[in-house]
Scaffold this active site. Structure first.
Site, short mmCIF file in Angstrom:
data_model
loop_
_atom_site.label_atom_id
_atom_site.label_comp_id
_atom_site.label_asym_id
_atom_site.label_seq_id
_atom_site.Cartn_x
_atom_site.Cartn_y
_atom_site.Cartn_z
CE LYS A 1 -3.33 1.62 3.20
NZ LYS A 1 -5.00 2.22 1.54
CG LEU B 1 -3.18 7.17 -2.51
CD1 LEU B 1 -2.19 7.98 -2.70
CD2 LEU B 1 -2.58 5.78 -2.19
CE LYS C 1 -0.85 1.46 -10.49
NZ LYS C 1 -1.48 1.33 -9.25
CB ILE D 1 -3.21 2.87 -17.03
CG1 ILE D 1 -4.52 1.48 -16.43
CG2 ILE D 1 -2.39 3.46 -18.04
CD1 ILE D 1 -5.23 2.65 -17.27
CG ASN D 2 -3.51 4.83 -10.09
OD1 ASN D 2 -4.06 3.83 -9.86
ND2 ASN D 2 -2.53 5.41 -9.67
CB CYS E 1 -0.52 12.19 -5.15
SG CYS E 1 0.08 10.82 -4.83
CG ASN F 1 0.35 6.80 -6.96
OD1 ASN F 1 -0.28 7.43 -8.17
ND2 ASN F 1 -0.90 5.96 -5.44
N GLY G 1 -10.84 -2.84 -12.44
CA GLY G 1 -11.21 -3.53 -12.45
C GLY G 1 -12.04 -3.77 -13.46
#
Length: 309
Positions: free
Chosen positions: A48, A76, A172, A196-197, A137, A134, A222
């Site tokens: 995470k 996050l 990411k 991808i994110n 953000c 990441n 998903g």
């Protein structure tokens, strides 16, 4: 007797026993899935995302089901790098010793916050095989837009953190201008890209006329975005020479195979962990079966083997 194909891959300097790893955000720190299966059988896990200091995240509700996917507005939430090490450092060190690579995701609201988090990981997490930055953000200094939504913003983050670590550096990517951003990240020294994110989206409760989440918008993930991600992986693979980690709607071995044919070296399992916590080893077994069915001895022979007619 037919021997099993080689499944080992090199993701930008991270030596993985197989291409299957987990996406940050749906896998905690890994130990939560012990008991469902032996987590060390995976090529890697991605923890995470953590910032230098703890983040409280967004208020509830943070998640909701939508057609063929999930939306989240977790924000996050994380215990910070020190909290991660205190909670899971011993477990993650042991996982690394067993051959499952540990990739730690790094979060930040500003360039300085990314730098501070990377420096803490360098000091406190010697077992981390690599760091995943990441850049989705929100950038507070830029009015809340995603750091990775422009080549300039994405490059600025990597330019600042690259000198702070010699470990493999993954990024990411946000699902925006992926080719231009990917080229900028490669030029700044990124070792691999996670593509991808989640995609910004909305879900409205028509009875209350309010958002199904605590905020008006959230991140869609998903199966609903899998083929968008496959397309973006293929586009990025044509533009850069560094390895790609395919992320987006992987729920079967065939989903993972699509990413590899499009040009991904590895694949992350994300939202599928939420509705089938035992899915990752099944996906790995299905992927290995597919590789064998292609008549090759090595999964690396299939990376980018999509035949574009």
């Amino acid at each position: 007797m037919v021997s099993a194909p080689n499944m080992a891959v090199d993701l930008g300097g991270i030596q993985m026993s197989n291409p299957v790893n987990t996406a940050a955000g749906t896998y905690g720190f890994g130990w939560q899935f012990e008991g469902f299966y032996d987590v060390s059988t995976l090529g890697a896990i991605t923890t995470k995302g953590c910032a230098a200091e703890p983040w409280p995240g967004n208020p509830a509700p943070r998640m909701c089901d939508v057609t063929s996917g999930v939306m989240n507005s977790v924000g996050l939430q994380n215990p910070g790098v020190r909290g991660l090490v205190a909670e899971a450092g011993e477990y993650l060190a042991g996982l690394s010793e067993k051959g499952c690579q540990v990739i730690c995701q790094v979060a930040g609201h500003s360039v300085d916050e990314y730098v501070a988090a990377v420096e803490l990981f360098e000091e406190l997490a010697p077992w981390a095989a690599g760091l995943e930055i990441n850049i989705s953000c929100p950038n507070i200094a830029a009015g809340g837009c995603a750091m990775g939504s422009t080549p300039e913003g994405a490059a600025e983050v990597v330019r600042a953190v690259r000198p702070r670590t010699s470990r493999p550096l993954l990024v990411k990517m946000a699902p925006a201008r992926v080719v231009d951003v990917a080229r900028a990240l490669e030029a700044e020294g990124a070792d691999a890209l996670s593509v991808i994110n989640s995609i910004p989206a909305m879900a409205i409760d028509v009875h209350t006329r309010r958002s199904k989440l605590s905020r008006p918008t959230g991140g869609l993930s998903g199966p609903v975005l899998h083929n968008i991600a496959v397309r973006m992986v293929w586009e990025v693979a044509q533009a850069v020479d560094i390895p790609i980690n395919g992320v987006g709607g992987v729920a079967s071995g065939e989903d993972a195979a699509e990413f590899i044919l499009a040009g991904a070296t590895a694949v992350s399992v994300g939202s599928a962990n939420l509705f089938d916590p035992e899915c990752a080893p099944r996906i790995l077994a299905e992927l290995e079966e597919w590789v064998a069915s292609q008549g090759v001895d090595d999964v690396n022979e299939l990376i980018g083997a999509f035949e574009c007619q």
